[in-house]
Write an enzyme that holds these catalytic residues in place. Structure first.
Site, PDB file in Angstrom:
ATOM      1  N   ALA A 280       0.830  -1.207   0.000  1.00 19.55           N
ATOM      2  CA  ALA A 280       0.000   0.000   0.000  1.00 19.55           C
ATOM      3  C   ALA A 280       0.862   1.254   0.000  1.00 19.55           C
ATOM      4  O   ALA A 280       0.548   2.239  -0.663  1.00 19.55           O
ATOM      5  CB  ALA A 280      -0.922  -0.001   1.197  1.00 19.55           C
ATOM      6  N   ILE A 282       4.211   1.683  -0.827  1.00 18.53           N
ATOM      7  CA  ILE A 282       5.172   1.935  -1.904  1.00 18.53           C
ATOM      8  C   ILE A 282       4.422   2.533  -3.087  1.00 18.53           C
ATOM      9  O   ILE A 282       3.471   1.943  -3.593  1.00 18.53           O
ATOM     10  CB  ILE A 282       5.883   0.637  -2.309  1.00 18.53           C
ATOM     11  CG1 ILE A 282       6.735   0.161  -1.137  1.00 18.53           C
ATOM     12  CG2 ILE A 282       6.752   0.864  -3.529  1.00 18.53           C
ATOM     13  CD1 ILE A 282       7.400  -1.171  -1.359  1.00 18.53           C
ATOM     14  N   ASP A 326       6.984  33.502 -35.677  1.00 16.27           N
ATOM     15  CA  ASP A 326       7.074  34.043 -37.030  1.00 16.27           C
ATOM     16  C   ASP A 326       5.863  34.925 -37.253  1.00 16.27           C
ATOM     17  O   ASP A 326       4.820  34.715 -36.637  1.00 16.27           O
ATOM     18  CB  ASP A 326       7.016  32.915 -38.061  1.00 16.27           C
ATOM     19  CG  ASP A 326       8.344  32.211 -38.185  1.00 16.27           C
ATOM     20  OD1 ASP A 326       9.354  32.818 -37.813  1.00 16.27           O
ATOM     21  OD2 ASP A 326       8.351  31.060 -38.650  1.00 16.27           O
TER      22      ASP A 326
END
Ligand code: ATP
Length: 876
Positions: A280, A282, A326
């Site tokens: 649970a 980790i 541009d």
């Protein structure tokens, strides 16, 4: 050996007419026969392979071992639950990976190169994968060669073949070359063009002689490795964090186990609890969740016309504070119309026939039946001719083009050599300042006279005037000769005819986007090859710049040393008359000042600046394959507005990843707190192993993903860009997660205690009957799950209340929480499940208690936000 055959022989052998190309039907037949024109990749992973890949995980092994142990001890139900959790986890993992992979694949599909071919007598753009042997392929600068071609025509054609030969200097190609030696090396086959190489200059036409794996590229191509998946910086950081947290979690679990042993707790229960807690706590789901949030995010972005090619770009977008754009086509509509002309002598009502003739003959665009194809600048010129009854088609029939020097954005000129009755005439068009440099005479009163300084000034002044009105100025010049000139000889000693001025209206929506960008702490900067005055006039209209002092030309950049330029750049909003090399300088200078820069580009020479920029943006419509290849993001509508929208999405996605990660960590920490505290204080375990696994499944999946697709706060674009160096846990996020976890853990214990207390037992009682334990654990079970579910609402915003942000504005989250609560309810009220999880239904009053307790983390979080808002209001 196609290179050794004549063009006619090749056309004959592949049964195609050069002028009309293949018919659609024939192309279809050939496509069926030869297959799609693509190199074979690695076979895709099957669902089953994906599924088994999920099981290759340390944690899963641990859980499987736990399942085996439970079987041995005879706790069959526990074994079933553990296996079910393993299975479900894997299925969810497969789903997430599949979905993320699909999204990325779809994006790649959208960016596959396209090719101009002649079919059914007309030129069409098709997916390069549909090319078949016999197709007539049209080549121009910036395009990738889609298949192996025998060239039929070439005009100054240069192809960069490094992908094939390793040679990075482009090779000159010559369709007319006769190569007798069948053993000519690839690098010397000047009348051939090969798949995946790149046209860097000139034009040409070729016939496809080999496609897919039959091409030279296919012969040497190693099987393409499609597995090379790129992790974003954030993903890498989180992976590291996950590992560290994982070790800490394992440490804590070992600690719990050891303490429990010393306390002489029941060994088996302790073992299972420690393992489940490890599972649970980790955060093994973190990378998967982040991957899916990113994938869903980029899919959303593709719907607003921004195709993210490299995932890390999503994060970088959130910190962009300079958008270099541009002008032509991105800020303006790229719909040009000639509105004025200028010649040295006023013509009155007369037409400037020679001027128009040169402009039309020196154009590659076409204009037929009111429809133009090609470069918009040239379409405008050809259309202008059309309006004045000077038709390109008839002009070209009379003055056949025999040679040319193509346009490039460094020279800002283009020339053609056309036959005349007496000999040949060079027609040159381009930027007026560049043009005047190569002119030595001018037409005045119908006579060719030397170009004096005075006369030159007269032209420049007139051009300046037009530019001030935001007109794009394009000049024309010519010279007569009696011999075939080489392209190098064309652009010298010309006679200037005059120039035209064209309008290119700004895009309507851009003005709002520029305001939005400015509000978001982003500076828009215009970069253009166009004249300074034209650029500044449009920049003023769009509110990019306020005065001409904020502009600079390429020549002015060249005068400054890099450092001096970096100093000056802060105040510049418009760069005019720049070439692609200047763009690199501009990006470097902005970056040297600590900015995160996005830069747009479309041409062949734009690749370096796109690569240098933090976010290289290519144009989907007008962009060349090279610029697309070098970019991080492609705008399918070439529109500036899309860049701003993409930045907004980028900010949202980053914020959502943050919400999700912090939510998950908070929840995991809560679970650890509840178990660790009960062990340390000699209390009975408030939760069983299977219960922890279940809760983890309910909260770590649906609500986490729902937070990951949060619509986001409306004012993301009222904040400053994120500092790229800023920590993921800045702004008290780590403290918040720790406090939230402590609170959730504590409330779980309170619920547990409440359950015991009701039946007259304390936490230290040694003789608690089994049914009382089940009841108390049920209360803890519900509170731990429900408090996490409710808490997810609070995590949607760090500052705004759940009502300000709209309780139902993330419907998916509402749905996820409701499903979570229902699952929780079902697990304790359906007798069979309740027995499996060792829980039982609660009394009506206790439902009230657990719901009340579960709402506390959400409430406290909301109260903290109120105080935060008050103190910020005071500070402001
Ligand atoms: P941007 O860089 O914003 O896209 P641009 O289209 O003006 O702007 P270029 O395409 O590099 O940039 O053009 C630069 C200059 O070259 C133009 O201002 C014009 O004077 C000249 N020019 C543009 N197109 C042609 C062409 N087809 N033939 C000859 N000259 C051209």
């Amino acid at each position: 050996m196609w290179h050794a055959k004549s063009r006619e022989a090749v056309l004959q052998e592949l049964q195609v007419n050069k002028a009309t190309g293949l018919s659609s039907q024939e192309a279809k037949v050939r496509l069926d026969k030869y297959g799609a024109n693509k190199l074979k990749g690695k076979p895709k992973k099957s669902m089953a392979a994906l599924f088994f890949a999920q099981l290759k995980d340390m944690l899963i092994y641990v859980l499987l071992a736990a399942a085996v142990v439970t079987l041995f001890v005879g706790e069959y139900m526990d074994a079933v639950i553990i296996l079910a959790v393993v299975l479900l986890n894997a299925v969810i993992g497969v789903f997430q990976e599949h979905k993320a992979g699909k999204a990325i694949e779809a994006l790649q599909q959208m960016t596959t190169p396209r090719t101009l071919v002649r079919r059914d007598g007309e030129v069409r753009e098709i997916n390069s994968e549909e090319i078949v042997p016999g197709d007539i392929v049209i080549l121009d600068a910036g395009r990738y060669i889609p298949a192996d071609l025998r060239l039929l025509e070439s005009a100054n054609l240069q192809i960069e073949e490094s992908a094939l030969t390793g040679e990075s200097v482009p090779s000159d190609k010559e369709a007319d070359a006769r190569l007798e030696d069948p053993k000519t090396p690839l690098g010397d086959m000047v009348n051939m063009a090969f798949m995946s190489t790149l046209v860097t200059y000139g034009r040409g036409e070729g016939i496809a002689v080999a496609t897919a794996m039959d091409t030279e590229m296919g012969k040497i191509a190693k099987i393409l490795d499609e597995d090379a998946r790129e992790l974003t910086p954030l993903q890498k950081k989180l992976e590291e964090l996950g590992k560290i947290l994982g070790y800490i979690a394992i440490g804590i679990c070992v600690l719990i186990f050891v303490i429990g042993l010393i306390q002489k707790r029941e060994l088996f229960e302790l073992f299972l609890t420690a393992i489940s807690l490890a599972v649970a706590a980790i955060p093994e789901g973190l990378p998967a969740i982040v991957a899916i949030v990113l994938a869903l995010g980029v899919t959303r972005m593709s719907r607003i016309n921004a195709i993210v090619k490299k995932l890390p770009a999503v994060e970088t977008l959130g910190s962009v504070n300079i958008i270099c754009s541009d002008k032509t086509g991105t800020l303006t509509q790229n719909k040009m119309t000639v509105v004025k002309y200028y010649t040295a002598t006023p013509l009155g009502d007369e037409l400037p026939v020679e001027l128009i003739k040169t402009l039309v003959l020196c154009s590659d665009a076409t204009y037929e039946n009111g429809e133009g194809t090609g470069d918009p600048t040239e379409i405008a010129l050809v259309a202008y001719g059309h309006q004045n009854d000077i038709l390109k088609r008839s002009l070209e029939a009379e003055y056949k083009r025999v040679s040319e020097k193509p346009f490039d954005s460094d020279r800002k000129l283009m020339s053609t050599l056309n036959q005349t009755r007496e000999g040949y005439r060079v027609h040159t068009k381009g930027a007026i300042d560049q043009l005047l440099r190569i002119c030595t005479s001018a037409v005045v009163d119908g006579e060719v006279v030397p170009l004096t300084e005075e006369l030159e000034q007269q032209y420049l002044d007139a051009a300046e005037k037009m530019s001030d009105d935001a007109l794009r100025v394009l000049g024309a010049a010519f010279k007569d000769t009696d011999r075939l000139l080489s392209p190098e000889e064309m652009e010298q000693d010309l006679t200037i005819l005059g120039f035209v001025g064209m309008i290119d209206p700004p895009r309507l929506e851009v003005k709002d986007s520029i305001r939005e960008a400015k509000m978001a702490g982003i500076t828009p900067v215009m970069i253009t090859g166009d004249h300074k005055n034209t650029a500044v006039a449009i920049a003023k209209e769009l509110e990019i710049a306020a005065s001409i002092e904020q502009s600079m030309t390429g020549a002015e950049i060249d005068e400054l040393a890099d450092e001096a330029f970096a100093q000056k750049i802060k105040n510049i909003r418009v760069f005019a008359r720049v070439s692609p090399e200047h763009k690199v300088k501009i990006v470097k200078a902005f970056k040297a000042q600590g900015n995160t820069v996005s830069m747009t580009g479309d041409g062949v020479n734009d690749a370096p600046s796109l690569k240098f920029a933090d976010i290289g943006v290519a144009m989907g419509i007008t962009g060349t394959d090279v610029s697309k290849g070098a970019s991080d993001m492609i705008l399918t509508d070439d529109n500036f507005t899309t860049i701003v929208q993409a930045i907004r999405e980028g900010r949202n996605i980053y914020a959502n990843i943050r919400k999700t990660v912090i939510f998950l960590l908070t929840c995991n920490f809560g679970e650890i707190v509840a178990i660790l505290a009960s062990i340390v204080f000699f209390w009975p375990l408030p939760l069983l192993a299977t219960q922890i696994l279940w809760i983890n499944l309910v909260t770590d999946t649906l609500p986490a993903i729902a937070l990951g697709v949060d619509p986001g706060e409306k004012d993301v674009m009222k904040k400053k860009p994120r500092d790229p160096k800023e920590s993921f846990f800045s702004g008290g996020a780590a403290t918040g997660a720790i406090l939230g976890g402590l609170l959730i853990g504590a409330l779980t214990l309170v619920a547990f205690y409440w359950g015991l207390r009701e039946h007259g037992y304390g936490l230290r009682a040694s003789d608690i009957p089994e049914d009382v334990m089940i009841y108390a654990r049920t209360m803890a079970f519900v509170v731990l799950a429900a408090s996490q579910l409710f808490y997810s609402f609070a995590k949607r915003s760090d500052t705004k209340s759940i009502f300000q942000i709209g309780l139902f504005s993330n419907r998916i989250l509402v749905g996820a929480v409701i499903i979570g609560l229902l699952l929780q309810f079902v697990s304790i009220s359906v007798p069979f499940l309740a027995a499996a999880f060792k829980v039982q239904n609660l009394s009506f009053a206790d439902w009230g208690v657990v719901i009340g307790l579960s709402l506390i983390p959400l409430l406290i979080n909301e109260i903290i936000k109120v105080f935060g808002r008050m103190s910020r209001a005071k500070a402001a």
